[in-house]
Design a protein around this motif. Structure first.
Motif: not given
Length: 393
Positions: A205-228
């Motif tokens: 909601a604050d835009g600072k964090t990204m949650l990505w799906s890894c379709e072929f790795a069966n996992r989720m990846l959490v990234l910092d928006t500013a630095t990746l």
């Protein structure tokens, strides 16, 4: 997408690991103030700190995308539904008033999604056939395409919360490539070899964090928006061959929902993406996630079951299931501006469905090209687009 999975595996073996970074390109934030009429009721405030510029206040992150809340930027745009057909390399255009196909144009090599630009003034057809791919800009006032821009493997497309960078999801290369959206010059690139099939994303909601799906790795990846930078990862436990797909933040900002095609349901994470908090069985091939204009309901497409599960977002429990008569393969899409019609591509049936959000009744079934995928309904309410087919706040 098994063919892309095999390609990604081969590429991963030959690519050099490690990110390449460049400095941020400066630009101007572009937003338009929407009408304040018909604003959905806000939920209780979520416990978030200071927001990044442009993020909505806590309560309902889609409060400015309520029914009919069209900004001045889009009020003159033609009401159309754009359908990218991955296997026939074209885009078919539907008049939502008549349910008739009114135009067709080339969509680039293997078009996947039609994505509104950050400022809502351009629609981009994202195409991903490697080693090529690119974007076709479309003028939403006329519905006419512009000249193809060659970019590598544009499977999906997002924008940073300030609108200064476009995020090209180069799925087969396990990369995020960031571009200046005014010039389409690449500003930086980061590879995530542990995230095979990096695919769909949403912001906290604050835009600072990204949650990505890894379709072929069966996992989720959490990234910092500013630095990746990689903050954390989540292996998904429900299916050994899981395929996480669409990832969306709920309107109250308290939960991320992630549809998984092989787990046949939706994972639930907290709104900061620090832990998994639940799982909701929906149906075979759970794929796309959409929200009602009032922020009370969620719609989950179950591509292999030919159904749509309706979720009560207050309880995160299913309330009903809509079944497409005669079978279907509902995939990706979005809601009409007034929220009364849910438009979905029929991925395996070469058709598009229009369903009433009042009762799930099938209003139209429209034949289109081969392999329809990430369709977009236009115009959409809201101030700005964060990408994908309808992630507009």
């Amino acid at each position: 997408m098994p063919s892309r999975a095999r390609i990604a595996t081969v590429l991963a073996a030959i690519l050099l690991a490690g990110p390449a970074a460049c400095t941020r390109t400066e630009g101007e934030e572009r937003t338009a103030a929407p009408s304040r009429s018909s604003r959905p009721p806000a939920a209780s405030p979520a416990p978030f700190g200071p927001l990044l510029p442009g993020m909505p206040v806590a309560g309902n992150v889609y409060a400015d995308a309520g029914p009919g809340m069209l900004s001045e930027a889009v009020r003159g745009d033609r009401a159309l539904v754009y359908v990218p057909n991955t296997n026939s390399n074209d885009v078919w255009v539907i008049d939502p008033a008549t349910y008739k196909v009114v135009a067709k144009f080339p969509g680039g090599p293997e078009p996947q999604h039609v994505v509104p630009s950050y400022d809502l003034r351009t629609l981009y057809v994202a195409s991903s056939r490697i080693p090529d791919g690119g974007v076709v800009p479309v003028d939403p006032r006329t519905g006419r395409p512009g000249r193809f821009v060659n970019l590598q493997d544009v499977y999906n497309l997002y924008f940073t919360p300030d609108g200064r960078e476009a995020i090209v999801v180069a799925e087969a290369y396990q990369r995020l490539d960031l571009y200046d959206p005014r010039t389409w010059r690449r500003t930086r690139s980061v590879r995530f070899p542990q995230c095979g099939g990096i695919n769909h994303m949403d912001y906290s909601a604050d835009g600072k964090t990204m949650l990505w799906s890894c379709e072929f790795a069966n996992r989720m990846l959490v990234l910092d928006t500013a630095t990746l930078g990689n903050l954390r990862e989540f292996p998904l436990p429900r299916a050994p061959d899981g395929m996480p797909q669409d990832t969306r933040l709920t309107p109250d900002g308290r939960h991320f929902l992630v549809a998984d095609m092989r787990a046949h349901g939706v994972y639930v994470f907290d709104g900061r993406a620090t832990r998994q908090t639940g799982f909701i069985p929906t149906g075979r091939g759970a794929h796309g996630i959409y929200f009602s204009r009032d922020g009370r309901l969620g719609y989950v497409t179950n591509r292999d079951a030919g159904t749509i599960t309706v979720l009560d977002l207050a309880t995160l429990k299913p309330t009903t299931t809509w079944r497409i008569p005669g079978g279907g393969s509902p995939d990706m899409g979005g809601l009409a501006a007034d929220g009364r019609v849910l438009w979905l591509s029929g991925r395996y049936h070469d058709e598009v469905y229009a369903l009433s959000t009042a009762d799930g009744r099938l209003l139209a079934r429209i034949p289109v090209g081969r392999g329809p995928h990430g369709l977009t309904v236009w115009p959409q309410p809201g101030r700005y687009s964060l990408g994908h087919t309808a992630n507009i706040r």
